[in-house]
Design an enzyme around this catalytic site. Structure first.
Site, short mmCIF file in Angstrom:
data_model
loop_
_atom_site.label_atom_id
_atom_site.label_comp_id
_atom_site.label_asym_id
_atom_site.label_seq_id
_atom_site.Cartn_x
_atom_site.Cartn_y
_atom_site.Cartn_z
N GLU A 70 0.88 -1.18 0.11
CA GLU A 70 -0.04 0.00 0.09
C GLU A 70 0.84 1.26 0.01
O GLU A 70 2.20 0.90 0.08
CB GLU A 70 -0.91 -0.06 1.22
CG GLU A 70 -2.23 -0.66 0.95
CD GLU A 70 -3.28 -0.60 2.02
OE1 GLU A 70 -3.05 0.17 3.24
OE2 GLU A 70 -4.28 -1.16 2.01
N ARG A 107 -1.08 8.36 0.88
CA ARG A 107 -2.73 8.75 0.66
C ARG A 107 -3.19 10.34 0.56
O ARG A 107 -3.68 10.61 -0.30
CB ARG A 107 -3.20 8.28 1.76
CG ARG A 107 -4.04 6.89 1.51
CD ARG A 107 -4.95 6.37 2.79
NE ARG A 107 -4.71 4.87 2.62
CZ ARG A 107 -5.46 4.20 3.51
NH1 ARG A 107 -5.94 4.77 4.46
NH2 ARG A 107 -5.32 2.90 3.12
C1 SIN Z 1 -8.21 0.27 2.05
O1 SIN Z 1 -8.16 -0.94 1.66
O2 SIN Z 1 -7.68 1.03 1.05
C2 SIN Z 1 -8.23 0.91 3.36
C3 SIN Z 1 -7.28 0.42 4.23
C4 SIN Z 1 -6.87 1.45 5.29
O3 SIN Z 1 -7.41 2.36 5.41
O4 SIN Z 1 -5.93 1.28 5.88
#
Ligand code: SIN
Length: 540
Positions: free
Chosen positions: A133, A296
């Protein structure tokens, strides 16, 4: 410390009379049924009786909706130090290093515990599968049921919880306020059971695990019950809250006019999804060298900037190059969601835009999960532990919920002495004078507030709009806060107005840009004046 000048915040939203209201006693009251509340209840149950209350059904929480995963160092090529460094870098100077280290180092043990309780993490050739991520330097985001990780974790916790004979659960129970005695220590809560009964729960220890505040925004990934009730009731009881200016916006929420917003997990980008504009242009590298996997806040701002530049209402997530069969297996929830809107992901791009996702700030707690109010603890999204700083690293929150849920449960249990009879509390009586001001339609106020917060306390902020927001909220407060309501819709509206004002005020005071808080009029970080937390409290 920010006070709330001129606000008509009274100590209790509803009249309280502990002599005449139905009541019972529990050793530990846990408010909230997400990962943190469930984990806390399990821990406290080892020592005494626990009552866990949930506003909706026990499976309605941000945890249940969490898709992508939970971050954990499980691979020998990865290291705690790398995960700690990623968390600190994302937190933009405001993380508490000791808390970061404590949380990250406990991940393997707590994941093992979840597995032993029945959570099934997805595996490839027997090994737990992990993905990327934004902001993670290693593929350490593990998942369950593909893209329903929160559900997988909650299922394991619920199984364990149901095997604990000392835990009682009350669903559809709306906690209106925490009760505090003459010495200001927390002694339980007053609530309302769906159907119309008021109920006092006396508790030796109370743990707030009430989740976040996403519903204060028109655009949000959060379920309907995320209306900041825990933050508001803690504030009224005198707890210190902090970092309320840090609302995290998730870059990719399904955007179909008229449909409710749904999260499109970041792990899709972790596995190669590309952000494109309406002309098919992949714009992210123009904004950050990490492209789709930038943190993000960067991706959310880039999307909004690009929408402005191109005059678009949204952008697209392109997974047309994914193997469709693999996609259906790996992301079953999103696959079904797309099908339900006739989006054929092998031919069509998914329309997305950012929305409010996670309250980074919350009720200030120490390393034991304790607030500044005796006998009151907080954990999960409702708490500010120091893990996230000014920006949360994706998938660190389920982990924090597990770690601090356990810590808060342990701390609460430490003070429970089963050998002594339940303490008699002195009576609490609180009445509310009749208001002679006009009534506003609270449904209308709520919708207008959510639109206002999205416009003025959203991804990009500036002084004049933050000040105007506080004035508008003050106006609504004059007509809403002085009333007595008899059902959750009214109390929620009062809670939302209370916390929204504090968020706008905190955002006004932070005259710099840091983490998820972006000020168009102060676009740089100012370490000289703002390498610190903004705290709010209504106590003298
Ligand atoms: C997501 O699955 O994009 C959200 C996960 C998160 O907010 O940690």
């Amino acid at each position: 410390m920010v006070k709330s000048p001129g606000a008509e915040i009274r100590r209790y939203l509803a009249p309280v009379d502990t002599l005449t209201t139905q009541q019972f006693f529990t050793d530990c009251l846990v408010i909230g049924s997400g990962v943190a509340g469930l984990r806390a209840a399990i821990e406290a149950a080892a020592v005494g009786t626990v009552t866990l209350v949930s506003k909706g059904s026990i499976d309605q929480s941000n945890t249940w909706d969490a898709q992508g995963g939970i971050a954990a160092v499980l691979d020998s090529q990865d290291s705690f130090d790398k995960h700690i460094a990623d968390t600190l870098a994302t937190g933009a100077g405001l993380c508490d290093r000791q808390v970061v280290s404590q949380v990250i180092r406990q991940a393997p043990e707590l994941i093992g515990e979840l597995i032993s309780w029945g959570t099934e993490f997805d595996r490839v050739n027997g090994v737990i599968d992990a993905t990327f991520e934004g902001g993670h330097s290693f593929a350490r985001v593990i998942h369950s049921h593909g893209d329903s990780t929160g559900r997988g974790i909650a299922e394991g916790l619920l199984k364990k919880l149901r095997s604990c004979p000392t835990i009682r659960t009350l669903e559809h129970f709306f906690v209106i306020d925490l009760l505090t005695g003459a010495d200001q220590e927390c002694c339980g809560a007053i609530g309302w059971q769906a159907g119309g009964t008021f109920q006092i729960i006396w508790a030796a220890r109370t743990i707030l695990a009430t989740g976040g505040a996403g519903r204060l925004y028109r655009e949000t990934t959060n379920p309907e019950n995320a209306t900041a009730d825990g933050l508001a009731m803690a504030y009224r009881a005198g707890a210190v809250l902090r970092d309320l200016e840090f609302m995290q916006f998730h870059p990719t929420t399904l955007y179909i006019a008229g449909a409710s917003r749904a999260l499109i997990t970041e792990t899709l980008r972790g596995e190669g999804a590309i952000l494109r504009d309406k002309d098919g242009y992949a714009f992210m590298k123009d904004y950050h060298s990490d492209g789709e996997l930038a943190p993000r806040d960067v991706v959310s701002r880039a999307i909004v900037d690009h929408m402005h530049k191109t005059g678009a209402t949204h952008v697209y997530l392109d997974i047309r190059h994914f193997d469709k069969e693999h996609f259906q297996k790996r992301f079953p929830f999103i696959s079904e969601l797309c099908d339900s809107f006739d989006i054929d992901v092998s031919k069509d791009m998914i329309p997305v835009r950012p929305s409010a996702h996670y309250m980074v700030g919350g009720i200030k707690v120490d390393s034991e999960g304790a607030t500044n109010i005796a006998n009151l603890y907080a954990c999960g999204e409702a708490a500010s532990t120091g893990l996230h700083g000014a920006n949360r690293l994706g998938s660190n929150s389920l982990l924090e919920g597990l770690v601090y849920g356990r810590i808060a449960g342990q701390s609460a249990a430490r003070g429970i002495d089963r050998s002594r009879p339940h303490r008699q509390h002195s009576a609490i009586e609180f009445s509310v004078p009749q208001s002679n001001r006009s009534r506003l339609d609270t449904e209308d106020v709520r919708n207008s507030l959510r639109a206002l917060m999205w416009r003025n306390v959203g991804i990009s902020r500036q002084e004049s709009l933050l000040v105007e927001t506080q004035e508008i909220i003050r106006f609504w407060q004059r007509y809403v806060m002085d009333k007595v309501f008899h059902s959750p819709a009214g109390w929620e509206c009062q809670n939302m107005l209370t916390v929204a004002w504090l968020m706008a005020r905190s955002a006004e005071l932070r005259r710099e840009s840091r983490g998820v808080h972006y000020r168009a009029d102060f676009p740089a970080a100012d370490d000289v004046h703002f390498l610190k937390h903004i705290e709010v409290s209504c106590a003298d």
